[in-house]
Motif scaffolding. Structure first.
Motif, short mmCIF file in Angstrom:
data_model
loop_
_atom_site.label_atom_id
_atom_site.label_comp_id
_atom_site.label_asym_id
_atom_site.label_seq_id
_atom_site.Cartn_x
_atom_site.Cartn_y
_atom_site.Cartn_z
N PRO A 208 0.75 -1.38 0.10
CA PRO A 208 -0.09 -0.14 -0.07
C PRO A 208 0.86 1.16 0.09
CG PRO A 208 -0.14 -1.24 2.21
CD PRO A 208 0.89 -1.87 1.24
N THR A 209 2.33 1.04 0.18
CA THR A 209 2.77 2.96 0.33
C THR A 209 3.31 3.23 -1.37
OG1 THR A 209 4.96 1.12 0.94
CG2 THR A 209 3.54 2.00 2.65
N ILE A 210 3.17 1.63 -2.01
CA ILE A 210 4.03 1.74 -3.35
C ILE A 210 2.38 2.12 -4.14
CG2 ILE A 210 4.33 0.67 -4.96
CD1 ILE A 210 6.39 -0.73 -3.66
N MET A 211 0.98 1.72 -3.48
CA MET A 211 0.75 1.42 -4.96
C MET A 211 -0.56 3.05 -4.66
SD MET A 211 0.39 -0.50 -6.65
CE MET A 211 -1.23 -1.23 -7.16
N THR A 212 -0.08 3.99 -4.84
CA THR A 212 -0.39 5.45 -4.39
C THR A 212 -0.43 5.87 -6.05
OG1 THR A 212 2.31 6.48 -3.52
CG2 THR A 212 0.63 5.50 -2.14
N ALA A 213 -1.49 7.16 -6.13
CA ALA A 213 -1.52 7.91 -7.04
C ALA A 213 -0.76 8.62 -7.71
CB ALA A 213 -2.60 9.50 -6.59
N GLU A 214 0.83 9.11 -6.43
CA GLU A 214 2.08 9.81 -7.38
C GLU A 214 2.42 8.92 -8.29
OE1 GLU A 214 3.94 11.62 -3.81
OE2 GLU A 214 4.02 9.55 -2.42
N ASN A 215 2.80 7.58 -7.67
CA ASN A 215 3.59 6.60 -8.13
C ASN A 215 3.19 6.05 -9.34
OD1 ASN A 215 5.42 7.04 -6.49
ND2 ASN A 215 4.60 5.25 -4.66
N LEU A 216 1.69 6.10 -9.43
CA LEU A 216 0.65 5.26 -11.07
C LEU A 216 0.19 6.17 -11.39
CD1 LEU A 216 -1.24 3.03 -8.57
CD2 LEU A 216 0.45 2.79 -9.33
N ALA A 217 0.57 5.10 -12.90
CA ALA A 217 0.47 5.87 -14.07
C ALA A 217 -1.08 5.84 -14.84
CB ALA A 217 1.67 5.44 -15.53
N ILE A 218 -1.78 5.36 -13.46
CA ILE A 218 -3.23 5.45 -14.16
C ILE A 218 -4.02 5.42 -13.72
CG2 ILE A 218 -2.75 2.23 -15.22
CD1 ILE A 218 -3.51 1.35 -12.18
N ASP A 219 -5.63 5.30 -13.59
CA ASP A 219 -6.23 5.77 -12.32
C ASP A 219 -6.47 4.76 -11.72
OD1 ASP A 219 -8.61 6.95 -11.47
OD2 ASP A 219 -9.60 7.20 -13.88
N ILE A 220 -5.77 5.64 -10.47
CA ILE A 220 -6.56 5.03 -9.13
C ILE A 220 -7.69 4.33 -8.73
CG2 ILE A 220 -6.04 7.30 -7.98
CD1 ILE A 220 -4.01 5.39 -5.53
N ASP A 221 -8.50 5.82 -9.11
CA ASP A 221 -10.03 5.67 -8.84
C ASP A 221 -10.64 4.11 -9.79
OD1 ASP A 221 -9.66 6.66 -6.21
OD2 ASP A 221 -10.45 8.50 -7.30
N ASN A 222 -10.06 3.72 -10.78
CA ASN A 222 -10.48 2.90 -12.09
C ASN A 222 -9.05 2.45 -12.96
OD1 ASN A 222 -12.18 1.62 -13.63
ND2 ASN A 222 -12.44 4.11 -14.90
N PRO A 223 -8.51 1.45 -11.51
CA PRO A 223 -7.60 1.24 -12.29
C PRO A 223 -7.26 0.59 -13.61
CG PRO A 223 -7.71 0.38 -10.84
CD PRO A 223 -8.70 0.88 -10.57
N LEU A 224 -8.43 -0.27 -13.88
CA LEU A 224 -9.16 -1.10 -14.99
C LEU A 224 -9.13 -1.13 -16.44
CD1 LEU A 224 -11.75 -4.10 -13.32
CD2 LEU A 224 -8.82 -3.70 -13.60
N LYS A 225 -9.41 0.42 -16.49
CA LYS A 225 -9.32 1.14 -18.17
C LYS A 225 -8.02 1.20 -18.37
CE LYS A 225 -10.00 6.48 -16.74
NZ LYS A 225 -10.68 7.43 -16.72
N PRO A 226 -7.82 1.13 -19.93
CA PRO A 226 -7.10 1.76 -20.12
C PRO A 226 -5.72 3.24 -19.99
CG PRO A 226 -8.80 1.56 -21.93
CD PRO A 226 -8.91 1.82 -20.83
#
Length: 284
Positions: A20-38
């Motif tokens: 959970p300390t890695i899977m944050t909005a600042e570290n992710l290049a996907i929509d954190i609220d809708n991660p399944l969309k391309p």
């Protein structure tokens, strides 16, 4: 025989994606609220690794249920690293990071997992004398096959995975992965592609990615054509010496022939972009 220190891909990947300390909005290049969309870049600008056309084609090909599958293409890195001042001892870590992480986060060691530590062969003079041309690279690809085995067979073990992401921070997904590209230098890229090294006398094709021959390197009017993995596999495995020499290919079974690529047409030859620093420094 050689010993390769291999890491099981699935726990290596999940140690990143379930942190959970890695899977944050600042570290992710996907929509954190809708991660399944391309992934979609703002203004259709090429930026993150997922913003290119290869990612989108791979998503459309590999994702069969957008409501349950999370697409996690991989970026790999491999290079020999000296661990002593006199370069007597070295390690060759083979690492990966999910392309759903931002380029900024890749620059942290926390973003990376391990495939393997590749051994450095220590052959005697007598052993070297009896080796056939290409034996070292054939051994190397046999070692790569072992290093990538758990990655190649990971699919069934990445079903119904719980990730700390999404609106409820508890998302059940089936992870779909493939190889997007490999960060490597010029020598390593030649080895991964099974090419004869560009420093070798008589090499006919200096860049593994395209079809331009040695006698056309100074012709600015020549338009290079990207090679296809199936053609190069045919040359490496079944062609005669003259054809392999023309294409500067070793005779071998490439370990990447059994890996799922984001770009299956070009395979490892499209996943190893030319590393310009060494290319220009060495005058190629």
């Amino acid at each position: 025989p050689s010993n390769v220190i291999c890491f099981d891909f699935v726990p290596q990947l999940l140690s990143l994606l379930q942190n959970p300390t890695i899977m944050t909005a600042e570290n992710l290049a996907i929509d954190i609220d809708n991660p399944l969309k391309p992934y979609a870049s703002q203004g259709n600008i090429l930026s993150e690794a997922q913003s290119g056309s290869v990612y989108h084609k791979a998503y459309n090909r590999l994702i069969t249920d957008p409501s349950t599958q999370l697409f996690v293409p991989l970026i790999q890195w491999i290079d020999r690293t000296h661990v002593t001042g006199n370069a007597r001892f070295s390690l060759k870590p083979y690492m990966f990071t999910p392309a759903i992480f931002t380029e900024k986060f890749w620059r942290s060691i926390k973003a990376w997992g391990y495939h393997a530590f590749m051994p450095k062969r220590k052959s005697s003079s007598a052993q070297n004398q009896v080796q056939r041309q290409g034996d070292p690279i054939r051994n190397y690809h046999a070692e790569l096959g072992g290093a990538l085995e758990s990655f190649r067979e990971c699919g069934p073990r990445l079903c119904d995975v719980v990730l700390p992401i999404g609106l409820s921070c508890c998302l059940h997904v089936d992870i779909v992965t493939c190889l997007l590209f490999v960060i490597q230098d010029m020598q390593e890229g030649d080895m991964l592609c099974g090419c004869i090294g560009t420093h070798t006398s008589g090499v006919q094709r200096h860049c593994p990615l395209c079809d331009v021959q040695n006698n056309h390197l100074d012709d600015c009017e020549i338009r290079c054509k990207f090679v296809q993995a199936s053609d190069m596999t045919q040359i490496a495995e079944k062609s005669d010496v003259a054809t392999r020499t023309q294409w500067s290919q070793h005779q071998l079974q490439n370990a990447f022939n059994r890996i799922v690529f984001a770009d299956p047409v070009r395979g490892i030859f499209g996943a190893t972009p030319v590393e310009t620093m060494h290319a220009f420094r060495k005058g190629v």
